[in-house]
Design an enzyme around this catalytic site. Structure first.
Site, short mmCIF file in Angstrom:
data_model
loop_
_atom_site.label_atom_id
_atom_site.label_comp_id
_atom_site.label_asym_id
_atom_site.label_seq_id
_atom_site.Cartn_x
_atom_site.Cartn_y
_atom_site.Cartn_z
N MET A 1 -60.49 1.37 -15.14
CA MET A 1 -61.05 2.16 -14.06
C MET A 1 -60.52 1.64 -12.73
O MET A 1 -59.38 1.85 -12.41
CB MET A 1 -62.58 2.12 -14.09
CG MET A 1 -63.17 2.44 -15.44
SD MET A 1 -63.15 4.17 -15.79
CE MET A 1 -64.28 4.22 -17.17
N CYS A 2 -61.33 0.87 -11.99
CA CYS A 2 -60.89 0.31 -10.71
C CYS A 2 -61.76 -0.89 -10.37
O CYS A 2 -62.85 -1.06 -10.91
CB CYS A 2 -61.00 1.33 -9.58
SG CYS A 2 -60.11 2.87 -9.82
N THR A 3 -61.29 -1.71 -9.45
CA THR A 3 -62.04 -2.85 -8.95
C THR A 3 -61.86 -2.94 -7.45
O THR A 3 -60.76 -2.74 -6.94
CB THR A 3 -61.55 -4.16 -9.60
OG1 THR A 3 -61.64 -4.05 -11.03
CG2 THR A 3 -62.37 -5.34 -9.13
#
Length: 332
Positions: A1-3
């Site tokens: 996903m994302c961070t």
């Protein structure tokens, strides 16, 4: 996903790193928007997705952003020192459409905030002036939450769950990933800390069994751990290098296992760093060995100035690429 990782305690610069993790290219383009641009929050590219009462606005601040599919903004910084990051959240649900409220298609959410606010507080004050409208892009439903930070180091996480807005507003909220919702991520982080204490780890050491997989919970806990250990940098350059190191650590390598079906692998597509003190924006494609950056102060952001864009995918691009941008029609 994302961070997303915020470092607001290093005495040199307020910095926010993020990864964009997605199963296909989001076609990122570095884009500079000047002041005075008119936007229609009811449009998705050429399609009208909010027919009744779309949010209309004119940009107050210029910004430097990374666009997604040419239809919205995924990440960016404005000239006043506000940055915003859009990350995936499967549970996101802004609720049923209320045509009495101006509608904003969700891919333009952070662009509206960057155009209109100079601080986290100002951005949060705009929350009741519109209603988010979910959309679909390239077969993916855009269910997202947003992280904000400003040059003072203030921070906020905004989520919509079951139609209710949830806001976590504090400079202490520095880490963000994806599922579960933020309250639960904080609870799981505290549980991990308590477990380590019971195992005799009262402080950081090289024997701590740190979560090492690529799921959102492990990335959240790993990013929180390494950010807390960053040494005080000697200057802004060292600070940027340090936040990049943690951002790379939270990235998803090519081929890493993640879920199943069409979402089998969310490798990291790119990494960015917003330098809210130096007004610089860094980008590093996972498919390139080069780090790029642009200086916001080198662009004309006055009303009537052209939109400027740069496709970052090129082996000849490295270092300060501010001069490589070219005038372009506004993508939205």
């Amino acid at each position: 996903m994302c961070t997303r990782i915020l470092w607001n305690t290093n005495d040199h610069a307020v910095l926010a790193g993020r990864t964009m993790d997605w199963p296909e290219s989001t076609e990122p383009v570095l884009t500079v928007f000047p002041q005075g641009l008119k936007h229609d929050g009811g449009k998705l590219a050429d399609a009208i997705v909010v027919a009744d009462n779309p949010l209309l606005w004119t940009s107050r601040y210029g910004s430097l952003v990374t666009t997604v599919y040419g239809a919205g903004t995924a990440d960016g910084i404005n000239e006043a020192g506000l940055a915003a990051h859009m990350l995936y959240l499967d549970d996101s649900d802004p609720g049923p459409r209320d045509p009495d409220r101006p509608g904003l298609q969700i891919a333009l959410w952070i662009q509206y905030l960057l155009d209109s606010a100079a601080s986290v507080g100002e951005a949060l004050a705009l929350a009741d002036s519109f209603q988010l409208v979910p959309i679909e892009m390239r077969g993916f439903t855009a269910t997202v939450h947003v992280a904000l930070e400003d040059r003072s180091g203030d921070s906020a996480i905004i989520e919509y769950l079951a139609g209710e807005r949830q806001v976590h507003h504090s400079r202490d909220y520095t880490i963000m990933t994806n599922e579960p919702a933020y309250d639960e991520q904080l609870r799981l982080l505290e549980k991990q800390v308590s477990t380590l204490r019971r195992l005799g780890h009262d402080g950081p050491d090289s024997e701590i069994p740190l979560p090492g997989n690529v799921n959102a919970i492990d990335r959240f806990q790993r990013a929180a751990y390494f950010t807390s250990l960053l040494p005080r940098p000697a200057d802004e350059q060292q600070a940027v290098a340090a936040i990049l190191a943690v951002t790379r650590n939270a990235s998803v390598p090519f081929g890493a296992p993640y879920g199943s079906g069409r979402f089998a692998t969310y490798n990291t597509e790119y990494r960015t760093v917003c330098d809210l003190t130096g007004r610089r924006y860094f980008l590093e494609l996972a498919t390139s060995p080069n780090l790029l950056w642009a200086e916001l102060d080198r662009f004309d952001l006055s009303p009537g100035a052209p939109v400027m864009t740069l496709n970052p995918d090129g082996l000849l691009l490295a270092g300060d690429v501010s001069g490589a941008f070219a005038p372009s029609p506004a993508p939205f």
